[in-house]
Design an enzyme around this catalytic site. Structure first.
Site, PDB file in Angstrom:
ATOM      1  N   SER A 175       0.977  -1.308  -0.026  1.00 34.58           N
ATOM      2  CA  SER A 175      -0.032  -0.127   0.080  1.00 34.58           C
ATOM      3  C   SER A 175       0.909   1.294   0.124  1.00 34.58           C
ATOM      4  CB  SER A 175      -0.957  -0.101   1.248  1.00 34.58           C
ATOM      5  OG  SER A 175      -1.615   1.072   1.065  1.00 34.58           O
ATOM      6  N   LYS A 223      -1.180  -0.984  -4.512  1.00 35.40           N
ATOM      7  CA  LYS A 223      -2.232  -0.329  -3.970  1.00 35.40           C
ATOM      8  C   LYS A 223      -1.489   1.118  -4.001  1.00 35.40           C
ATOM      9  CE  LYS A 223      -4.475  -0.208   0.291  1.00 35.40           C
ATOM     10  NZ  LYS A 223      -5.345  -0.958   1.352  1.00 35.40           N
ATOM     11  N   LYS A 231      -2.971   4.978  -2.739  1.00 39.80           N
ATOM     12  CA  LYS A 231      -4.197   5.749  -2.018  1.00 39.80           C
ATOM     13  C   LYS A 231      -4.703   6.951  -2.967  1.00 39.80           C
ATOM     14  CE  LYS A 231      -4.076   3.769   2.068  1.00 39.80           C
ATOM     15  NZ  LYS A 231      -5.355   3.134   2.788  1.00 39.80           N
ATOM     16  N   ASP A 278      -7.337   2.771  -3.348  1.00 37.15           N
ATOM     17  CA  ASP A 278      -7.864   2.932  -1.842  1.00 37.15           C
ATOM     18  C   ASP A 278      -8.414   4.283  -1.628  1.00 37.15           C
ATOM     19  OD1 ASP A 278      -8.983   2.639   0.634  1.00 37.15           O
ATOM     20  OD2 ASP A 278      -7.383   1.767   1.407  1.00 37.15           O
ATOM     21  N   GLU A 328     -10.938   0.277  -3.435  1.00 46.33           N
ATOM     22  CA  GLU A 328     -11.377   0.001  -2.121  1.00 46.33           C
ATOM     23  C   GLU A 328     -12.020   1.240  -1.394  1.00 46.33           C
ATOM     24  OE1 GLU A 328      -7.630  -1.173  -0.077  1.00 46.33           O
ATOM     25  OE2 GLU A 328      -8.774  -1.140   1.690  1.00 46.33           O
ATOM     26  N   ASP A 352     -13.778  -1.991   2.819  1.00 46.17           N
ATOM     27  CA  ASP A 352     -12.943  -2.015   4.012  1.00 46.17           C
ATOM     28  C   ASP A 352     -13.583  -1.745   5.434  1.00 46.17           C
ATOM     29  OD1 ASP A 352     -10.747  -1.752   6.041  1.00 46.17           O
ATOM     30  OD2 ASP A 352      -9.286  -0.761   4.626  1.00 46.17           O
ATOM     31  N   LYS A 354      -9.342  -7.091   7.969  1.00 46.52           N
ATOM     32  CA  LYS A 354      -8.569  -6.708   8.775  1.00 46.52           C
ATOM     33  C   LYS A 354      -8.795  -7.443  10.274  1.00 46.52           C
ATOM     34  CE  LYS A 354      -7.259  -2.668   6.707  1.00 46.52           C
ATOM     35  NZ  LYS A 354      -7.429  -1.028   6.678  1.00 46.52           N
ATOM     36  N   GLY A 399      -3.810  -4.139   6.101  1.00 49.16           N
ATOM     37  CA  GLY A 399      -2.863  -4.047   7.252  1.00 49.16           C
ATOM     38  C   GLY A 399      -3.123  -2.532   7.664  1.00 49.16           C
TER      39      GLY A 399
HETATM   40  O1  OSB Z   1      -7.088   1.492   4.418  1.00 36.97           O
HETATM   41  O2  OSB Z   1      -5.994  -0.127   4.210  1.00 36.97           O
HETATM   42  C1  OSB Z   1      -6.167   1.075   4.746  1.00 36.97           C
HETATM   43  C2  OSB Z   1      -2.892   2.154   6.676  1.00 36.97           C
HETATM   44  C3  OSB Z   1      -3.908   2.737   7.828  1.00 36.97           C
HETATM   45  C4  OSB Z   1      -5.125   2.889   7.914  1.00 36.97           C
HETATM   46  C5  OSB Z   1      -5.925   2.436   6.710  1.00 36.97           C
HETATM   47  C6  OSB Z   1      -5.375   1.681   5.831  1.00 36.97           C
HETATM   48  C7  OSB Z   1      -4.041   1.704   5.548  1.00 36.97           C
HETATM   49  C8  OSB Z   1      -3.253   0.869   4.914  1.00 36.97           C
HETATM   50  C9  OSB Z   1      -1.886   0.529   5.042  1.00 36.97           C
HETATM   51  O3  OSB Z   1      -3.389   0.922   3.601  1.00 36.97           O
HETATM   52  C10 OSB Z   1      -1.753  -1.002   4.888  1.00 36.97           C
HETATM   53  C11 OSB Z   1      -0.379  -1.615   5.568  1.00 36.97           C
HETATM   54  O4  OSB Z   1      -0.152  -1.943   6.828  1.00 36.97           O
HETATM   55  O5  OSB Z   1       0.717  -1.740   4.821  1.00 36.97           O
HETATM   56 MG    MG Z   2      -8.241   0.439   3.092  1.00 37.46          MG
END
Ligand code: OSB
Ligand code: MG
Length: 368
Positions: A135, A161, A163, A188, A213, A238, A262, A290
């Site tokens: 991510s 992925k 953001k 995401d 996402e 999510d 998660k 994560g």
């Molecule tokens: O939406 O998946 C998410 C990190 C913090 C809060 C929300 C998210 C995330 C990530 C990081 O996308 C995933 C990771 O731990 O590598």
């Molecule tokens: Mg997410």
């Protein structure tokens, strides 16, 4: 199972680089580690809540309070037959699943160590190796993002992925696709859009993403069902999936075609397993999300992702992407094929670096 002591420790760990999502940036994590002791062994869990209530309603402070004043007393009051019995103990607590889930996960690690089995085997994992993605947070420039993608692709990760948020979406994906036409790519949004954005979001279809996402509100299913009707790109939920009921209703209303599970968000292994099974029965693939975990949370995620319906690469990646030094030995490493080997040793399968944890701890409290 006789529990002798439960200890909470809050540790602070600076991230190797800031992680930015549509709801804000994180530079230092504050995480609560839960240690359960008894019968000559121990188990560890990690609270995955953020530093503020921006991903969901929880944060480090609320988790400490809920663990100390409610969840730990519910576990210590009467003997527990097995880790599988813990989730039902927390039924009276509404929400706060990252708090209760951390204690639940510690109990599973403890039970696995007592039984001399790997956590993966104890929870029903079938995979020796899990497929991994990364991510990548919102970057200061598209150039910086492209550079990060190059690095992660070279490391072997199986999907990327990124953001997105309004103002950092279509034009950015355009550039990414130009440079990486064959990349397994997804986006995401962490709830950055509303149904008013349907025409805008329809432009995503031309990037043939694996999925988008959580585009809409964190507590929504119905609007996602409407959006999914208008989009070719599969929606993955999510934030919206906190319970088995949410998963069932998302599937029934066709609000998504994929679910990100998660461990913390859903309250631990028993709940995660139930959601996994319901998705499997409905033909909905899942992957493991994560929350910028330390090695302890990461090790739990690896065990979870070894269940059979975790067929898509998850957000579980190498420790070194986040930490200059992790709290487990060895650190989590990724193979050149973009996989993590599921450890076979008892419990989490990694050693806990107690010295490092104590050095990083800013508060601790024990309960008997
Ligand atoms: O939406 O998946 C998410 C990190 C913090 C809060 C929300 C998210 C995330 C990530 C990081 O996308 C995933 C990771 O731990 O590598
Ligand atoms: Mg997410």
């Amino acid at each position: 199972m006789t529990i002798e002591q439960i200890t909470l420790r809050e540790i602070q760990m600076p991230l190797v680089s800031a992680f930015e999502t549509s709801f804000g940036a994180t530079t230092t994590r504050r995480m609560i580690l839960v240690e359960v002791r008894g019968e000559g062994s121990f188990g560890w869990g990690e609270v995955t809540a953020g530093e503020g209530p921006f991903y969901n309603e929880e944060d480090t402070e609320t988790a400490w309070h809920v663990l100390k004043d409610f969840a730990i007393p519910l576990i210590l009051r009467t003997p527990l037959d097995s880790a599988a019995a813990a989730a039902a103990r927390f039924d009276p607590i509404r929400g706060h699943r990252m708090a209760t889930g951390a204690l639940e996960a510690a109990l599973w690690d403890w039970e696995a160590r007592l039984a001399g089995r790997s956590l993966s085997a104890l929870v029903g994992g079938t995979r020796q190796e899990i497929p991994c993605g990364v991510s990548i947070g919102i970057q200061p420039s598209v150039e910086a993002l492209l550079e990060k993608i190059r690095t992660e692709v070279a490391a072997g990760y199986q999907r990327i992925k990124i953001k997105i948020k309004p103002g950092w979406d279509i034009a950015v994906l355009e550039r990414v696709r130009e440079q990486f036409p064959a990349l397994h790519l997804m986006a995401d949004a962490n709830s950055a859009y509303t149904l008013k954005d349907v025409p805008h979001l329809k432009q995503l279809d031309r990037f043939y993403l694996m999925m988008i996402e959580q585009p809409l509100a964190h507590d929504d299913l119905l609007d996602h069902a409407r959006l999914q009707q208008a989009l070719e790109t599969p929606i993955c939920l999510d934030e919206s999936i906190r319970t088995l009921r949410h998963a069932e209703q998302a599937i029934e209303t066709a609000a998504c075609r994929i679910i990100n599970i998660k461990l913390g968000r859903v309250g631990g292994f028993t709940h995660a397993h139930a959601i996994h099974d319901c998705c499997q029965a409905a033909g909905i693939p899942v992957w493991c999300g994560g929350m910028l975990e330390s090695g302890i949370g990461r090790a739990h995620n690896i065990a979870l992702a070894s269940l059979p319906n975790f067929v898509l690469p998850g957000d579980v990646s190498a420790s070194r992407r986040y930490w200059s030094q992790d709290v487990i030995v060895p650190e989590v490493e990724v193979t050149p094929a973009g996989t993590i080997q599921v450890p076979q040793a008892a419990g989490l399968g990694y050693e806990i670096d107690r010295d490092r944890i104590e050095r990083r701890a800013i508060r601790r409290e024990s309960f008997t």
